[in-house]
Scaffold this motif. Structure first.
Motif, mmCIF file in Angstrom:
data_model
loop_
_atom_site.group_PDB
_atom_site.id
_atom_site.type_symbol
_atom_site.label_atom_id
_atom_site.label_comp_id
_atom_site.label_asym_id
_atom_site.label_seq_id
_atom_site.Cartn_x
_atom_site.Cartn_y
_atom_site.Cartn_z
ATOM 1 N N SER A 117 -3.078 1.137 -3.342
ATOM 2 C CA SER A 117 -2.555 -0.593 -2.899
ATOM 3 C C SER A 117 -2.744 -1.409 -3.963
ATOM 4 C CB SER A 117 -3.801 -0.506 -2.249
ATOM 5 O OG SER A 117 -3.790 -0.012 -0.578
ATOM 6 N N TYR A 144 0.295 -2.416 7.611
ATOM 7 C CA TYR A 144 -0.801 -1.123 7.579
ATOM 8 C C TYR A 144 -1.055 -0.419 8.540
ATOM 9 C CZ TYR A 144 -3.876 1.271 5.402
ATOM 10 O OH TYR A 144 -4.795 3.482 4.825
ATOM 11 N N ARG A 199 2.702 -1.492 4.098
ATOM 12 C CA ARG A 199 2.814 -0.018 4.016
ATOM 13 C C ARG A 199 3.617 0.599 3.340
ATOM 14 N NH1 ARG A 199 0.546 4.385 7.552
ATOM 15 N NH2 ARG A 199 -1.418 2.895 7.608
ATOM 16 N N ARG A 231 1.101 -1.384 0.216
ATOM 17 C CA ARG A 231 -0.058 0.217 -0.043
ATOM 18 C C ARG A 231 0.882 1.004 -0.166
ATOM 19 N NH1 ARG A 231 -5.337 -1.075 3.976
ATOM 20 N NH2 ARG A 231 -6.153 0.441 2.852
ATOM 21 N N ASP A 248 -1.631 -7.184 5.248
ATOM 22 C CA ASP A 248 -1.576 -6.442 4.533
ATOM 23 C C ASP A 248 -0.044 -5.275 5.593
ATOM 24 O OD1 ASP A 248 -3.418 -6.348 2.780
ATOM 25 O OD2 ASP A 248 -4.930 -4.959 3.484
#
Length: 241
Positions: A58, A130, A168, A49, A166
Motif C-alpha cells: 500500500s 478496496y 486498490r 493499494r 482506500d
C-alpha cells in the motif's frame, strides 16, 4: 453514573435521565463526525493499494505528497508503479500536478449522464474501492472528481487527494487484470503508457475536461439601426417683388 444509580435506583425518573445522557453522547459523536473534512479518510489513508505482482503493498497519502512536492520517492510500491508507468519520474510528476479548467455545471451534466457513467465504469476496470470493489467504483471516482473541481479546476493529484475511500489496483482471481483503460487513445505509446495506473492518472483530468457538457453560447446578433430619414430641406420662399 454509579452514584446516580445508587440514589435513584430503578425509578422512572432515572430511566429518563439515562436516556437523555445516551442521546447526548450519540449526538456529540455524530456532530464531531459531520465536521470532519470531506477527504479525511484519505489524508491518512491509502489511495493506492497495489494488488499486482507477487505481493500486496500500500502506498499512503504521505508518500504521494512527498513525491509530488519534491520528486523524492520514499515508497517501494510507488517506485514500482513509476517503473511500470512508461514515463520518467519527472514526466509523471508533471502530469499528476497539471491542472485543467472545468465548468462545474458541465462537469455534473457529463458525470451523471448515461455516457458519463459508462466512462467512469470504463475508467475503473481494475482500480476501485478496496472493500466494495466495482460495486461503488463509479460513485467513488465521480465524487473525487467533483470534490476537486470546487475551485474550477481539476488535476490528477487533486482527484487522488479527494478519493472518499482506500483504492486498490487489482490483478487477481482471473477477474481483474491490473490494467487500466487509459482514455487518451493515440496519445499513449506501448502497453505501459496505455495500461498502467499512473499513466491513467496522468491522462484522466484532460479526458474529463474534454467530455464535460459545455453550455451553449447564445448567438448575439448585431442589430443595425435603419438609416435616419433625411430631414426635409427648408423651402426658400422668394418674394414677389
Amino acid at each position: 453514573m454509579t452514584a446516580l444509580t445508587n440514589f435513584w435506583g430503578n425509578s422512572p425518573i432515572f430511566a429518563v435521565i439515562k436516556h437523555l445522557l445516551a442521546g447526548l453522547v450519540v449526538g456529540s459523536a455524530i456532530t464531531s463526525t459531520a465536521f470532519l473534512p470531506a477527504n479525511a479518510a484519505v489524508q491518512n489513508g491509502l489511495p493506492i493499494r497495489w494488488n499486482t505482482g507477487g505481493a500486496v503493498w500500500s502506498t499512503n497519502t504521505k508518500a504521494m505528497e512527498t513525491f509530488l512536492e519534491t520528486g523524492e520517492v520514499t515508497d517501494r510500491g510507488l517506485r514500482g508503479g513509476l517503473n511500470l508507468s512508461g514515463w520518467s519520474d519527472e514526466e509523471v510528476r508533471e502530469g499528476l500536478t497539471k491542472s485543467y479548467d472545468v465548468d462545474m455545471v458541465g462537469l455534473h451534466r457529463f458525470l451523471y449522464s448515461d455516457e458519463g457513467v459508462r466512462f467512469l465504469k470504463n475508467q475503473t476496470t481494475s482500480y476501485f474501492p478496496y472493500h466494495s470493489k466495482t460495486e461503488y467504483s463509479v460513485q467513488a471516482l465521480r465524487s473525487a472528481i467533483i470534490a476537486d473541481a470546487r475551485d474550477g479546476s481539476i488535476s490528477s493529484a487533486g482527484i487522488m487527494a479527494n478519493l472518499p475511500v482506500d483504492m486498490r489496483l487489482a490483478d487477481f482471481c482471473g477477474t481483474y487484470t491490473g490494467a487500466q483503460n487509459v482514455c487518451a487513445e493515440g496519445q499513449c505509446q506501448g502497453e505501459a503508457q496505455c495500461t498502467s495506473l499512473l499513466s491513467w492518472y496522468v491522462f484522466l483530468p484532460a479526458c474529463v475536461q474534454a467530455n464535460q457538457v459545455r453550455q451553449p453560447v447564445a448567438e448575439v446578433r448585431r442589430t443595425v439601426a435603419p438609416a435616419p430619414t433625411p430631414m426635409p430641406q427648408p423651402q426658400i420662399i422668394r418674394g414677389l417683388w
